[in-house]
Design a protein around this motif. Sequence first.
Motif, PDB file in Angstrom:
ATOM      1  N   GLU A  56      59.476  -8.119  32.185  1.00 12.22           N
ATOM      2  CA  GLU A  56      60.035  -8.860  31.040  1.00 12.22           C
ATOM      3  C   GLU A  56      59.168 -10.061  30.680  1.00 12.22           C
ATOM      4  O   GLU A  56      59.077 -10.444  29.533  1.00 12.22           O
ATOM      5  N   HIS A  57      58.523 -10.649  31.694  1.00 14.84           N
ATOM      6  CA  HIS A  57      57.767 -11.875  31.432  1.00 14.84           C
ATOM      7  C   HIS A  57      56.277 -11.651  31.254  1.00 14.84           C
ATOM      8  O   HIS A  57      55.501 -12.590  31.327  1.00 14.84           O
ATOM      9  N   GLY A  58      55.844 -10.417  31.058  1.00 14.86           N
ATOM     10  CA  GLY A  58      54.456 -10.248  30.644  1.00 14.86           C
ATOM     11  C   GLY A  58      53.622  -9.225  31.383  1.00 14.86           C
ATOM     12  O   GLY A  58      52.545  -8.883  30.900  1.00 14.86           O
ATOM     13  N   GLY A  76      63.166  -4.933  28.500  1.00 14.29           N
ATOM     14  CA  GLY A  76      61.960  -4.280  27.982  1.00 14.29           C
ATOM     15  C   GLY A  76      62.263  -2.851  27.579  1.00 14.29           C
ATOM     16  O   GLY A  76      63.412  -2.514  27.284  1.00 14.29           O
ATOM     17  N   THR A  77      61.251  -2.019  27.582  1.00 15.98           N
ATOM     18  CA  THR A  77      61.482  -0.617  27.220  1.00 15.98           C
ATOM     19  C   THR A  77      61.393   0.265  28.470  1.00 15.98           C
ATOM     20  O   THR A  77      60.735  -0.096  29.447  1.00 15.98           O
ATOM     21  N   ILE A  78      62.074   1.403  28.417  1.00 12.49           N
ATOM     22  CA  ILE A  78      62.097   2.338  29.552  1.00 12.49           C
ATOM     23  C   ILE A  78      61.704   3.715  29.023  1.00 12.49           C
ATOM     24  O   ILE A  78      62.558   4.556  28.767  1.00 12.49           O
ATOM     25  N   ASN A 180      56.640  -3.645  29.130  1.00  8.43           N
ATOM     26  CA  ASN A 180      56.937  -4.890  28.417  1.00  8.43           C
ATOM     27  C   ASN A 180      56.924  -4.623  26.911  1.00  8.43           C
ATOM     28  O   ASN A 180      56.025  -3.961  26.389  1.00  8.43           O
ATOM     29  N   ARG A 181      57.955  -5.141  26.226  1.00 12.77           N
ATOM     30  CA  ARG A 181      58.129  -4.853  24.801  1.00 12.77           C
ATOM     31  C   ARG A 181      56.921  -5.310  23.953  1.00 12.77           C
ATOM     32  O   ARG A 181      56.529  -4.660  23.005  1.00 12.77           O
ATOM     33  N   ILE A 182      56.354  -6.437  24.322  1.00 12.17           N
ATOM     34  CA  ILE A 182      55.230  -6.957  23.533  1.00 12.17           C
ATOM     35  C   ILE A 182      53.935  -6.215  23.907  1.00 12.17           C
ATOM     36  O   ILE A 182      53.128  -5.889  23.039  1.00 12.17           O
ATOM     37  N   GLN A 184      53.714  -3.212  24.703  1.00  9.62           N
ATOM     38  CA  GLN A 184      53.815  -1.925  24.012  1.00  9.62           C
ATOM     39  C   GLN A 184      53.232  -2.030  22.597  1.00  9.62           C
ATOM     40  O   GLN A 184      52.674  -1.082  22.067  1.00  9.62           O
ATOM     41  N   LYS A 185      53.340  -3.200  22.002  1.00  9.56           N
ATOM     42  CA  LYS A 185      52.806  -3.393  20.658  1.00  9.56           C
ATOM     43  C   LYS A 185      51.338  -3.811  20.705  1.00  9.56           C
ATOM     44  O   LYS A 185      50.502  -3.246  20.028  1.00  9.56           O
ATOM     45  N   VAL A 186      51.039  -4.806  21.546  1.00 12.93           N
ATOM     46  CA  VAL A 186      49.687  -5.356  21.573  1.00 12.93           C
ATOM     47  C   VAL A 186      48.689  -4.327  22.120  1.00 12.93           C
ATOM     48  O   VAL A 186      47.556  -4.232  21.666  1.00 12.93           O
ATOM     49  N   PHE A 188      49.170  -0.983  22.146  1.00 13.97           N
ATOM     50  CA  PHE A 188      49.840   0.237  21.685  1.00 13.97           C
ATOM     51  C   PHE A 188      49.097   1.509  22.085  1.00 13.97           C
ATOM     52  O   PHE A 188      49.649   2.380  22.748  1.00 13.97           O
ATOM     53  N   ASN A 192      50.139   3.954  25.194  1.00 17.00           N
ATOM     54  CA  ASN A 192      50.602   5.284  24.777  1.00 17.00           C
ATOM     55  C   ASN A 192      49.806   6.388  25.467  1.00 17.00           C
ATOM     56  O   ASN A 192      50.374   7.395  25.876  1.00 17.00           O
TER      57      ASN A 192
END
Lengths: 206, 276
Positions: A56-58, A76-78, A180-182, A184-186, A188, A192
């Motif tokens: 969660e924290h990075g 976060g994501t699972i 981590n949610r971020i 996953q974006k940064v 990506f 993936n």
Amino acid sequence: MISFVLPKGRLLDKSLKFLREIGISFEHPKNRELIIKNGSYELLLAKAFDVPVYVEHGMDMGIVGRDVIEEHNFEGTIPLKLPFGKCRLSLAIPREKDVEIDKMEGYRIATKYPRITERFFESHGIEVETIKLHGSIELAPKVGIADAIVDIVDTGKTLRENGLKEIEKIMDISAVLLVNRISQKVKFEKLNVLIFRMREVIKNGY
Amino acid sequence: MKDIFSTSRKLSFVASHLRRVFELWGYQEVFLPALTRYRENIRKGIKIVHSNDIYAVNPDPTSQILESVRDTKRLKLYYIKEVLNGSPRGIWQAGIEFIGGKEMCMGTEIILVAIASLEAIGIRDFRIDIGSKEIWNRTIGKYSSYKKEIFRALILRNFEIIESLPIDDKKKKEMWNLFNFRGRKFRDPKLNGIVEMVKDDRVFIDLGTVRPLPYYTDIIFEIYSPYIGTPIGGGGEYEFNGKSAFGFAFNLNVLISLLDDVVEKGVRNISGVNVV
């Protein structure tokens, strides 16, 4: 750099083996080593209950049991359920007792998982008192500080050896992948690629 | 004990810059009371009972505004406020609400204000991901009875949940493509229009974007920095008395953690005059 956090306990060897399947090899940690590097990958070893906190924290990715995630309320994501670390979370009572869940109002339940336990009894409309312990949960009824326990059951041997019997399965457990949610974006594309590789390995019957 | 002054110093730096930006864009400050009578639409906060009435302490400001303002044609508001979410540990939030404008223009303006705000406090390395609830609703179509599971899959980014549903393979493939779509152009005029008008390299269309609050109707966005693992803020489109509205909020606790250098450079050290 992609960072992983894995739990130090029973899931460590299986998690390292699974990562090797997707082409990421970390040497087995020596002595008290807690951070291991391999090229553009970094691995941190933590207590199971701290794995979701790190993610969660990075930290980018983590592997931990579903029990820990359900207890922690992970943010976060699972993306994947992993095909190892399978066991169950169950309610157990002393062998000589004969009681149904509906009659457990006011019971004292010793557990590492007070949130899951309270949610479970709430869903039955029963209020119980939970006692949070960090290990050797099965001893609590023996010494009289609890009426029942909620704990991980694998083969059921530990329960039997401590005079307990399983009366209800609360949930099936397996390891899950956390991201981590971020990250996953940064990251990506990079993440993936790893997640798709893991999906393939699982689909091919790992 | 937590050093309240160093946190205040950073919050004050951020708040003063944000106020300036919000006001330049025509937003008016709204001072929200700490307590508001609890109703079903009030989100977050801590519930307390006083004289047989239930109140929410420092709830989600957007839901508080929606419950408090009278019907109006057009409204541009901002607030800076501590928000509680079921625990006494609050989060400082700064946000804006734009009610009653033209959909695309409001969406564009809100994102431009978010960009201008971050730049004003010296944060230039950030991203904004925009998604759409409507695109998902349209895709889900006749499978609307599985909507809850599909949105859960989006929140967890777990496609296995969708794979396990009795949905035909063609639809699953369509959802898989949406699930993993991240780019600057998508076949949706509203989403494309906003991204084109904002015209900023830091803005992406990411259809996996989700927001936790239920009042959003279509466009949703999330603001984040590559240097920190939690979002800086986010917002989206909602409805107020049948009118379209947009809003966003920054999480100031996260924002100030990105600020250490900026505050030091930005604050002049004037220690006063020492008269002997």
